[in-house]
Design an enzyme around this catalytic site. Sequence first.
Site, PDB file in Angstrom:
ATOM      1  N   ASP A 314       0.808  -1.222   0.000  1.00 49.47           N
ATOM      2  CA  ASP A 314       0.000   0.000   0.000  1.00 49.47           C
ATOM      3  C   ASP A 314       0.839   1.268   0.000  1.00 49.47           C
ATOM      4  OD1 ASP A 314      -2.822  -0.949   0.025  1.00 49.47           O
ATOM      5  OD2 ASP A 314      -2.138  -1.987   1.807  1.00 49.47           O
ATOM      6  N   TYR A 400      -9.733  -0.673   2.702  1.00 51.10           N
ATOM      7  CA  TYR A 400      -9.256  -0.543   4.081  1.00 51.10           C
ATOM      8  C   TYR A 400      -8.959   0.891   4.473  1.00 51.10           C
ATOM      9  CZ  TYR A 400      -8.587  -5.235   5.946  1.00 51.10           C
ATOM     10  OH  TYR A 400      -8.790  -6.462   6.478  1.00 51.10           O
TER      11      TYR A 400
HETATM   12 CO   LIG Z   1      -7.467  -7.152   7.533  1.00 53.32          CO
END
Ligand SMILES: [Co+2]
Lengths: 698, 698
Positions: A314, A400
């Site tokens: 990420d 997320y």
């Molecule tokens: Co997770």
Amino acid sequence: MAERLNQIANHATASKEAGIPHPLDPLSVFELTTVVSIVRDTFKGHSISFNTVTLHEPDKSAFKFWKETGSKIPDRKAYFIVLDDSLSTGFFEGVVNITTKSIEECNQTSGACPIITTDDLRTIEETIRNDPKVIKQCELSGVPKSEMHKVYCDPWTIGYDERFGTSKRLQQALMYYRSDEDDSQYSHPLDFCPIVDSTKKEVVAIDIPSVRRPVSKHKHANFNLKDVGPLREVKPIAVTQPQGVNFSMDGRYIEWQNFKFHIGFNYREGLVLSDIFYNDKGTPRSIFYRLSLAEMVVPYGEPSFPHQRKHAFDLGEYGAGNMTNPLSLGCDCKGVIHYLDFDFVERDGNVATVKNAVCIHEEDDGVLFKHSDFRDDFQTTIVTRGIRLVISHIFTAANYEYMVYYIFHMDGTIQLEIKLTGILNTYICDEDDDLKGYGTQVYPKVNAHNHQHLFCLRINPEIDGPGNSFAVVDGAQSTAPVGSADNFYGNAFYAARTVPKTTGEAQYGYDGPRCRTYDMFNPNRIHPYSKKPATYKLVSREVPMLLPKPGSLVWKRAGFARNAIHVTPYVDRQFYPAGNHVPQTSGEPSRGLPEWIGDGKAGVENTDIVVWHTFGITHFPAPEDFPIMPAEPINLLLRPRNFFLKNPALDVPASFNVTTSDVKANKAGSHAMKDSTSALAFGKTSGEAAMVGSCCSS
Amino acid sequence: MAERLNQIANHATASKEAGIPHPLDPLSVFELTTVVSIVRDTFKGHSISFNTVTLHEPDKSAFKFWKETGSKIPDRKAYFIVLDDSLSTGFFEGVVNITTKSIEECNQTSGACPIITTDDLRTIEETIRNDPKVIKQCELSGVPKSEMHKVYCDPWTIGYDERFGTSKRLQQALMYYRSDEDDSQYSHPLDFCPIVDSTKKEVVAIDIPSVRRPVSKHKHANFNLKDVGPLREVKPIAVTQPQGVNFSMDGRYIEWQNFKFHIGFNYREGLVLSDIFYNDKGTPRSIFYRLSLAEMVVPYGEPSFPHQRKHAFDLGEYGAGNMTNPLSLGCDCKGVIHYLDFDFVERDGNVATVKNAVCIHEEDDGVLFKHSDFRDDFQTTIVTRGIRLVISHIFTAANYEYMVYYIFHMDGTIQLEIKLTGILNTYICDEDDDLKGYGTQVYPKVNAHNHQHLFCLRINPEIDGPGNSFAVVDGAQSTAPVGSADNFYGNAFYAARTVPKTTGEAQYGYDGPRCRTYDMFNPNRIHPYSKKPATYKLVSREVPMLLPKPGSLVWKRAGFARNAIHVTPYVDRQFYPAGNHVPQTSGEPSRGLPEWIGDGKAGVENTDIVVWHTFGITHFPAPEDFPIMPAEPINLLLRPRNFFLKNPALDVPASFNVTTSDVKANKAGSHAMKDSTSALAFGKTSGEAAMVGSCCSS
Ligand SMILES: [Co+2]
Ligand SMILES: [Co+2]
């Protein structure tokens, strides 16, 4: 875009922007604009897209020279990446000297792919929706052509796909369906996966499973206020600081309770804390030169094609700064807040701003220390409360959210807390599928695959000056047998310390039962009492092994994750442990840390070292994580040991202190820090409740 | 004594005291008084000392019968221990039926020693100061006879000393010198160790080292306000709840955010949380029948005689309840507080009260969940903040303070946090001594020995009703090789679960790299989506092995600490894993848990089980811990997994929610829970700072 966009004119006249920047300050709007202009001139006649413009940090020696001599600041420089829109692969990267208004370096790089920006992310959905092959697959999934506007995708980096290598810039489109644009799409995945050329905006392949599963007809699993029905009652907690905050800002330097450090921020790592000093009774003592999250990887555990491609880096593939959220007062942040913005360059060269990218505030930190004496029935007492300083930002990686909190405590401890929230990445399943243990059905027809969140914290210690070493420290039993003279009762134990001499030795996993910790220490600064070196100890307990196997694709690409600890000698520009350009790397050879370690012979003792610590969690999803996950915390501590002469917080005003002689003399004791706002929950109805044993109410 | 003493008359007329108690309520002042009276009658003509009077909890079946049928409460009973002052060893223990006002059991126990009370602790110093042999040793240490009032001792349990066994009730006196009664004595240890008969109040032996070290002439290392010099400035943080708290009390039952449970308290475990239910959308679902710290041991790692005797069982040998502090508003506890008192019987049979023994309050819990959509640049957002409920007490074990916090979160998680503060136990050394790695010189001539703090959490799960099982869960790589059909890319991993069938199997250490967790689950309640059983997962990362070796004295006495996990079938009265009477046990045979496990054949699957979890820290002291230690936290979580249909906190009012359609329509979004108290640290001087990106200020 309104929240992030900013009027350049406004900013350019603001006083901070006009002042002399600090060498580690992120590029200002004015500087970014200058860089864009210089780069545009250089590429005159070409159609280019901006990918990255960020501070090119000065070499450490230049920074130190500036700081120690007070000379003029090192030339301000920018690192940039631009794409030539006429080329399907490769990119240009270079360095602009802002001070001299010139290009210092500019190279064409091929065989690599630059980071994916949020501009890149936002363009894929349009491509998908208009591609006839995708439309056909949607129809096969039960979504008619007339509903293509209800088809969404999370455009992920592709990991590494051997069919394409780095020949094109690619994204894999994880497909979803929303019945309404306000739906949470993650309860309605589609079963196929288009691959999109980011440059040409075209679908180059679609990966289609052998067993097809039509889109779910279940109700979307939503969480907006309009969807969740009656809300429970929650009475609020108010946090105020009537006398103001305890920190002060000088540019991006913060001073708080003897700590002083610089708060940087860039597209990739997000928060960077540098030049961290502690004022020890008038003597500034260095602790860390630089502290940042340098990389992370989220490998998923479902082996069937093409799910192995889900192992996002990420930071290296998207950038924590690029994806950082504007924060809101009273929502993301509670209490008395100071914000810092983040200025960046968009694809078209415009300069934009994430307002309130960084939140700075204080919190109550509970009891800092306490002791009572049993002799007078715990009347003799000192109890001192602490406060803590929190520097935070939040970034969104598609589904997320990562909430990053650097927390400074009054005892000299620096804590890193990361909280995971947001939404599980999901894939479709049938309700009676055997998921083979690689995922959990968290909602009907929704399979959330096992995964890990592995972060790499880059620590460049400077414990009490240059010349640092590293030690791995384990709780160890004496080798002397029970009953022997040296260990008659069998209770002997000690801290077994191993000090690696080279990068080859300095590779360690985690040992939970022995409560392994890691010391960064200055072997040249010995504590006068303990005769042990000045140390900051890394205490990190959430340290799973990399579950993808040795030799696996993830293992090859994420060399940093093979061990909990790597130590290397400091080298300027070695920032990113999975390599500078991470997207579509094959891991052959492994970039970044494994390259730097090389033959493993470089020395890491009593020198300038960098500690790379990989930690995180293994996430086996459960329905409680859906449709949106309650925040799950991960914590680690950097604790001073043998660094201070004694507890450095003894001068924090005690909430209450009464000595033995006070007690005997029936004196009330002292409240050096009076708390006048605490109260009893249910009033003083019993008459005595507020009185007895409550030192502050008298 | 004033703070803890209470007027019985006042209490007896208070309304709560007069009401019908709950079966698990601690004994009231009235009940304690009744018990004392009945016991005194029984021992008429004997001079007795009260050691323990505590609730004799009803058998679980009786409790369940009462709860399910609404019949009258089980007879209220007290367990008591009294000492016959004419006997040098042994004691009487029994059960008083308070309801019927009769003695049900009364037995003389020999070959064992009862718990040491704070009354016992307070009597030793006088004995020491007047003993000629001790006076002589003090003189040898450099303390003249005229200064014997400056000699202090921390009277520890003796561990086990083979010279005496259980023939006498003993305490070892760890000796210190104060130049002034307000000094912290721990910087001035003396080098010898008297052993005192607690009953006869006489010194029975003095252990004297072969190498003598005179008392330190260094300045005492003090921490009272009068000693620490100028205080730093700290501006306060105010925490208020203008609309009141979110919890309500019904006797000692608390209701908070769907949780409901009983808050008990006893002399030994301190806090006991029982009958814990979660109201799941109108259906009360049981989680735990009983949760408590049941034992702890603090083994020290210095092997030389007599330091091996330092391995206090602070709960079983002293009692966390016995040593609990009265808490003060605004000092120990900040915010809006509800207190519970603790009533107990003193040695002479008087009933006393620790005011404010238990603190109940709420805290801000940060962001509970958040998600933003990258498509409109993170404008589409939901961010919901949490609050938490904290039930706490603090106890003083001679030098150390243990601060125990049971924390309830809105997502159904129950957290146990223990913070360690207070003062290191210390022994004298010379400044150039080789401490052989077994201790650290934290101040000149002060050696703080290595030690561990190992706690045993007793969990009696009742996950969604009776019939529970246990599983140990490890992150595990697929056995299929990289490149094979089942694991081509090598990323396959899953949660390996082992369900022990018997107590013999159910013994596990900790595995850090595999991120071992432990499930308590109901195999009869299967989640409709995940098809997995309703579970509470124990996530505990601070789990050192017992460093004293197998076969060592500590290993023999602290059977519970041999493994991180033991599971036994529930048996009434199996509360204390190192045995009921811990002082002076030899560990031959090991009492408590090892006895109950026996041949290891008892079943622990799909039945009423008790999980014993040993966790804690290994403490290698450093000067930063001295002269008083900044609080060091230890945490574990009990997390619902496959228990709730989905995230149980979706109905918590969001701080801010704006949907994609809102953003498009330029609507402001909703503040279901408006925060009106947050503010900017440095005002709105920039004009725009408060406006842009700050959803709450518009
Ligand atoms: Co997770
Ligand atoms: Co300790």
